[in-house]
Design a protein around this motif. Structure first.
Motif, short mmCIF file in Angstrom:
data_model
loop_
_atom_site.label_atom_id
_atom_site.label_comp_id
_atom_site.label_asym_id
_atom_site.label_seq_id
_atom_site.Cartn_x
_atom_site.Cartn_y
_atom_site.Cartn_z
N GLN A 118 -7.11 -13.67 0.34
CA GLN A 118 -8.43 -13.69 -0.27
C GLN A 118 -8.53 -12.42 -1.11
O GLN A 118 -8.66 -11.32 -0.57
N HIS A 143 -9.55 -19.76 -0.15
CA HIS A 143 -9.50 -21.12 0.43
C HIS A 143 -8.18 -21.83 0.11
O HIS A 143 -8.16 -22.99 -0.27
N GLU A 144 -7.08 -21.07 0.22
CA GLU A 144 -5.72 -21.59 0.02
C GLU A 144 -5.44 -22.01 -1.42
O GLU A 144 -4.48 -22.72 -1.70
#
Length: 183
Positions: A118, A143-144
């Motif tokens: 992040q 969020h990937e």
């Protein structure tokens, strides 16, 4: 208070001088050989999102630095920059998430190694020289997903005009773009 204003003003002048110096060098080299393509390496530094519970995990799961490439070439009426980001080691394949006249955003799933990252990233060097100006290319990792953003908002190119995005695409799963500035 006066000391702060002077210090702030000097910092702004320093950044403007650096940006103008890079622009002048690029323009002079284009005048010397107008058909020459000039490669430019943009180095990004990564800045982690601070959260107490995940600070250590994020640092371990984010890259610290990476590069993308632009080439600068003259065209009648101004100059154009063409860019590409070979980021398959980080995420991919990219696709265009959204775009308009001012910006384009590409998105891709982060590689498993970077799923917990992040962070944000911005241009901090141009051809190994420190850069503190406006980063028209930025990245977000959350969020990937990895988001590469080309944004001309706030950029100026002379005659009260802003640079324009000419091309936004994906080639072999990697973002490609071109943008131009008027004379």
């Amino acid at each position: 208070m006066k000391s702060f204003k002077v210090k702030y003003f000097r910092q702004i002048l320093k950044q403007l001088s650096l940006c103008m110096g890079i622009l002048v060098i690029t323009q002079l080299s284009l005048l010397a050989n107008p058909s020459q393509v000039i490669p430019i390496r943009l180095t990004f530094s990564v800045y982690h999102l601070y959260t107490r519970e995940f600070a250590y995990i994020q640092r371990q799961s984010c890259p610290t630095e990476f590069n993308v490439t632009e080439t600068s070439r003259p065209y009648e009426g101004g100059a154009t920059s063409e860019g590409s980001a070979s980021l398959g080691w980080l995420a991919g394949p990219f696709k265009i998430e959204n775009s308009d006249e001012f910006s384009v955003t590409w998105v891709a799933k982060l590689q498993a190694k970077y799923h917990n990252c992040q962070a944000t990233a911005r241009i901090t060097k141009i051809n190994d020289r420190p850069f503190n100006g406006h980063s028209y290319l930025r990245m977000r990792f959350i969020h990937e997903n990895a988001y590469l953003i080309l944004d001309m908002t706030g950029m100026t190119a002379g005659r009260d005009l802003m640079p324009s995005i000419l091309k936004q695409d994906v080639k072999d799963g990697n973002p490609t773009w071109s943008w131009s500035t008027p004379d």
